[in-house]
Scaffold this motif. Sequence first.
Motif, PDB file in Angstrom:
ATOM      1  N   PRO A 249       2.396  -1.542  -5.966  1.00 40.55           N
ATOM      2  CA  PRO A 249       0.967  -1.794  -5.689  1.00 40.55           C
ATOM      3  C   PRO A 249       0.096  -0.584  -6.041  1.00 40.55           C
ATOM      4  O   PRO A 249      -0.478   0.056  -5.165  1.00 40.55           O
ATOM      5  CB  PRO A 249       0.958  -2.088  -4.187  1.00 40.55           C
ATOM      6  N   ARG A 250       0.006  -0.312  -7.321  1.00 36.56           N
ATOM      7  CA  ARG A 250      -0.645   0.926  -7.763  1.00 36.56           C
ATOM      8  C   ARG A 250      -2.142   0.950  -7.487  1.00 36.56           C
ATOM      9  O   ARG A 250      -2.754   2.007  -7.379  1.00 36.56           O
ATOM     10  CB  ARG A 250      -0.418   1.125  -9.258  1.00 36.56           C
ATOM     11  N   ASP A 251      -2.789  -0.257  -7.396  1.00 41.16           N
ATOM     12  CA  ASP A 251      -4.245  -0.304  -7.296  1.00 41.16           C
ATOM     13  C   ASP A 251      -4.761  -0.327  -5.868  1.00 41.16           C
ATOM     14  O   ASP A 251      -5.810   0.247  -5.587  1.00 41.16           O
ATOM     15  CB  ASP A 251      -4.776  -1.515  -8.066  1.00 41.16           C
ATOM     16  N   PHE A 252      -4.052  -1.015  -4.982  1.00 38.21           N
ATOM     17  CA  PHE A 252      -4.513  -0.998  -3.586  1.00 38.21           C
ATOM     18  C   PHE A 252      -3.395  -1.437  -2.645  1.00 38.21           C
ATOM     19  O   PHE A 252      -2.503  -2.203  -3.009  1.00 38.21           O
ATOM     20  CB  PHE A 252      -5.748  -1.888  -3.385  1.00 38.21           C
ATOM     21  N   ILE A 253      -3.471  -0.912  -1.433  1.00 36.35           N
ATOM     22  CA  ILE A 253      -2.656  -1.365  -0.305  1.00 36.35           C
ATOM     23  C   ILE A 253      -3.632  -1.658   0.828  1.00 36.35           C
ATOM     24  O   ILE A 253      -4.425  -0.798   1.207  1.00 36.35           O
ATOM     25  CB  ILE A 253      -1.633  -0.301   0.141  1.00 36.35           C
ATOM     26  N   TYR A 254      -3.611  -2.877   1.322  1.00 37.04           N
ATOM     27  CA  TYR A 254      -4.536  -3.273   2.386  1.00 37.04           C
ATOM     28  C   TYR A 254      -3.722  -3.550   3.650  1.00 37.04           C
ATOM     29  O   TYR A 254      -2.860  -4.429   3.655  1.00 37.04           O
ATOM     30  CB  TYR A 254      -5.332  -4.519   1.986  1.00 37.04           C
TER      31      TYR A 254
ATOM     32  N   VAL B 299      -0.713  -6.431   0.460  1.00 37.82           N
ATOM     33  CA  VAL B 299      -1.369  -6.638   1.749  1.00 37.82           C
ATOM     34  C   VAL B 299      -0.287  -6.609   2.824  1.00 37.82           C
ATOM     35  O   VAL B 299       0.678  -7.379   2.770  1.00 37.82           O
ATOM     36  CB  VAL B 299      -2.131  -7.976   1.799  1.00 37.82           C
ATOM     37  N   ILE B 300      -0.443  -5.713   3.778  1.00 36.17           N
ATOM     38  CA  ILE B 300       0.536  -5.553   4.855  1.00 36.17           C
ATOM     39  C   ILE B 300      -0.005  -6.219   6.112  1.00 36.17           C
ATOM     40  O   ILE B 300      -1.045  -5.822   6.652  1.00 36.17           O
ATOM     41  CB  ILE B 300       0.818  -4.069   5.141  1.00 36.17           C
ATOM     42  N   GLY B 301       0.661  -7.262   6.550  1.00 34.00           N
ATOM     43  CA  GLY B 301       0.259  -7.953   7.774  1.00 34.00           C
ATOM     44  C   GLY B 301       1.240  -7.682   8.890  1.00 34.00           C
ATOM     45  O   GLY B 301       1.947  -6.672   8.896  1.00 34.00           O
TER      46      GLY B 301
ATOM     47  N   ALA C 186     -11.239  -5.084  10.845  1.00 34.55           N
ATOM     48  CA  ALA C 186     -11.402  -5.229   9.397  1.00 34.55           C
ATOM     49  C   ALA C 186     -10.196  -4.726   8.629  1.00 34.55           C
ATOM     50  O   ALA C 186     -10.051  -5.015   7.447  1.00 34.55           O
ATOM     51  CB  ALA C 186     -12.651  -4.471   8.946  1.00 34.55           C
ATOM     52  N   GLY C 187      -9.301  -3.989   9.295  1.00 38.89           N
ATOM     53  CA  GLY C 187      -8.177  -3.410   8.571  1.00 38.89           C
ATOM     54  C   GLY C 187      -8.640  -2.223   7.747  1.00 38.89           C
ATOM     55  O   GLY C 187      -9.784  -1.772   7.829  1.00 38.89           O
ATOM     56  N   VAL C 188      -7.734  -1.693   6.948  1.00 39.71           N
ATOM     57  CA  VAL C 188      -8.074  -0.532   6.113  1.00 39.71           C
ATOM     58  C   VAL C 188      -7.333  -0.640   4.801  1.00 39.71           C
ATOM     59  O   VAL C 188      -6.208  -1.142   4.744  1.00 39.71           O
ATOM     60  CB  VAL C 188      -7.729   0.788   6.837  1.00 39.71           C
ATOM     61  N   SER C 189      -7.974  -0.192   3.727  1.00 41.66           N
ATOM     62  CA  SER C 189      -7.330  -0.240   2.410  1.00 41.66           C
ATOM     63  C   SER C 189      -7.183   1.156   1.841  1.00 41.66           C
ATOM     64  O   SER C 189      -8.016   2.040   2.074  1.00 41.66           O
ATOM     65  CB  SER C 189      -8.150  -1.115   1.447  1.00 41.66           C
ATOM     66  N   LEU C 190      -6.112   1.316   1.110  1.00 39.42           N
ATOM     67  CA  LEU C 190      -5.838   2.549   0.374  1.00 39.42           C
ATOM     68  C   LEU C 190      -5.940   2.181  -1.098  1.00 39.42           C
ATOM     69  O   LEU C 190      -5.205   1.308  -1.572  1.00 39.42           O
ATOM     70  CB  LEU C 190      -4.429   3.045   0.727  1.00 39.42           C
ATOM     71  N   VAL C 191      -6.869   2.777  -1.831  1.00 38.14           N
ATOM     72  CA  VAL C 191      -7.133   2.361  -3.200  1.00 38.14           C
ATOM     73  C   VAL C 191      -6.853   3.486  -4.188  1.00 38.14           C
ATOM     74  O   VAL C 191      -6.881   4.664  -3.839  1.00 38.14           O
ATOM     75  CB  VAL C 191      -8.590   1.877  -3.373  1.00 38.14           C
ATOM     76  N   ASN C 192      -6.588   3.090  -5.411  1.00 42.04           N
ATOM     77  CA  ASN C 192      -6.375   4.042  -6.489  1.00 42.04           C
ATOM     78  C   ASN C 192      -7.730   4.595  -6.916  1.00 42.04           C
ATOM     79  O   ASN C 192      -8.496   3.921  -7.611  1.00 42.04           O
ATOM     80  CB  ASN C 192      -5.672   3.359  -7.657  1.00 42.04           C
TER      81      ASN C 192
END
Length: 881
Positions: free
Chosen positions: A338-343, A134-136, A61-67
């Motif tokens: 990407p202040r709001d999220f990095i996925y 989004v980092i792939g 599912a990956g992981v997200s870093l959110v504000n």
Amino acid sequence: MEMDKGFVSSLIAALLRKSDPPTKEEVEAKAKQLAVVFDYEGDLRSAIEEAMVAIDTRMGAGVSLVNIEANHDDEWVYKRTEIEWTYSDAYEKYLISEKWQPTLVRSLSDVGLKILSHLQDPTSDGSWNRRGLVIGHVQSGKTANYMGVIAKAADAGYKFIIVIAGIHNNLRKQTQERVDEGFIGRSSDPENRVPIGVGTYGKFPHPATLTNINEDFNKNTAAKSGWKINDFSKPIILVIKKNVTTLDALHKWLKELNAKGDGRISDVPMLLIDDEADNASINTNKEDVSPTRTNSMIRRILGLFEKSCYVGYTATPFANIFINPEAYDEDVREELFPRDFIYSLDAPNTYFGPEKVFLDEKSSARILCPINDCEKYLPFSHKKDDALLELPPSLYAAFDQFIVARAIRNLRGQEKKHCSMLINISRFMATQKVVRDFVSLREKRIREAVKANYMMPEEVSNKNEYMNGLKSAFDKEFSDCGFEWHTVKKALNSVFDHLRIYVINSKSDEVLDYKKYERDGIGLTAVAIGGLSLSRGLTIEGLTISYMYRNTKMYDTLMQMGRWFGYRLGFEDLCRVHLPQESIDWYSYIANASDELRLQITRMRRDKMSPKDFGLYVQAHPDSLLITAANKMRSGKKIIVKQNLTGKLVESTLLPTKSPVNQFNDELIEEFWRRGFGGKVAATDKGWFIQDVATSEIEKFITRFKVHKGFELQKALLLQYLAAITDRFGLSDVLLISIGDTTSAESTYRLGTQQRKFENFTTDSWRLNGYRVASRGDEALGLGEAELAQAVNEASKDTSNTGANPADYHFRIARNKPLLMLHALCPKGNESIDQRIPAFGVSFPGGLFGTEVEIVANKVWLEQMAGSLNDDPDDEDDYDE
């Protein structure tokens, strides 16, 4: 070909009905049963292999870093039960028709929904904008992911969608074709606007588009379309090039024809997808792709909309993270940080990526072929007018591999699938053409030799030098492919039926059009020769043999050149990657660093940190010098940079080779070892372990240890960082890594030597292969059962494959204190060198995000690490105009 697709799809569907994963025998039995029903006469082996991969393919599912400070509710997607997933369902149906594994399509859909939840609800009131990244992974399916996000966003209510597809025409066209198939459902070719892809499934609400496969956006194409963005209920999509002229034309069109009132568009939620987002910050003097102007134009376009979302997609996120998150301008508004999220996306388990190519010792030994003769023919630093009198023998040997590999793939039933070779040895178009001429001549001679000899007895055919070259390639590389040479030799003649040689650059009129051959049921055998145009985004179908001799250590440029990453169903064992040893070493280093960067996202998510925190961490990452400093140091001035070593291993990989220096270091190790660094020495499987040594002792040891002048900056950084964390970590651990007679070593206090490959050894220095001193797993030595269990637990949280073996990074986290590792190395492969060369490494625990030190770097140091600053890999001769 359609019959093949239908049979395989039916086989997979039948197998997925079983509650437990079927065995290979059960798959074979079901395939034979269905073959009778379908009257299928294709290659059952290939169908069985595809089905086996299909039922075993998984994607995390990956992981997200959110504000966490933003006022945003990720649950809006699930609360809006009225959404009809028309475009999304059609896209998933299309992927399955293209033989995507159903389990993978399901995973892709789930991830797409999570990314959509990070966007704003397009039906929400007020003025808003969001920024994400989004980092792939290189060649891992980022396009498929953002296509899924686009489809879901359109279903949710986003009306105006822009896809920025890199800086080259061929990549923009390729992306437009994929958008046509996966979202628009109609060919955008003005001469052939027929339903395709998703548009072939019954009544489909085709979105509108202002671009087509032949034309980028401009005012004329927009006028010809007759659309205005407020005129209709269906979404509109544009696929444009990252080019200042194009972006400016779009900005003017939006502002003049569609904006209302104060100049901002209030009633049209917009989504901007920035593919290859890091390429917005490329270092170039070419005005039309100026990073400053490109960046500002993207921000201006976003600023025209009261409701907008920006999502960058990249496999190399470094440039994006170096954007100042606080930057604001009245004209161009907020920066693209990407202040709001990095996925961070997980790659499917079938992905042929850096891990298999560079980090796994078993697979990399098979895949990698070091280039050691190209410098004599075409040096790294050649000019566009330098004469190329002949190609290196290693390139001809790679071409032989390609011919043989294609023959084997044909024997495996893959004759209708594409098979390609990549050649990237010059950034200059004139040189690329000369390379093509040499390869074309070689192909002609091999073709004639094969035609005359492929049915001849071996005692006749082996007298031909070209047949000898092909047999040598088979014997050396492919003897375990499942076929004998006499069988492969008979299959060689058919290799040339659809073999084409292309030069791919911005001035070439040759089009690497795989679709054209697919429509005719033909598998193209392609040799693609080029430079930068081959290095970003362009998919080379069925890439089997790669030959690249290029000189750069910039993270993003080098990783994007790795077009050999991707999916290699049914021929992974035939893939070969030819690179200079220096590039192999650097790829290995970057692959490891990139993995650790992704792991940091996971840990920061668990610690409830934000994208801004990650940005600050990356900006202070020790490798940031190589990512950004080249631009700043061209003037020759020193720069001050912040550095953070949380979760990092820093090793003396550049070693002095002068005997007096190494003798001193050997005696220094003996001195500290005799008194146990002030602690108690215990044996391990590979030497000795000393627990809870005073960190001040480690500082004293490193201060006195003599290093190569090119490692002085890193040594200074280590000492500053140890001093900065001493209050928090008063104690550290020490590992004495020793191979051989432990009794003798313990009595003489001399470490047993570890043999390492001889490359990069001079009278002054030795640069270790892979930029590594310690072997993988060394950092586990000395850990107790509880700590080892913690490392396993950390690994299970960091990957979709629970139970995966811990990486060195996880052992660092479990140890939770600094570790000094000491080694004695000796060069392997040259008996004339009889030296003991001491080396060391220090690993730091995680969680030190707030601890930074400042160091001063200069141009001399950077050139020692990254090579000449004057040979800029982005100053290419084959940019699009």
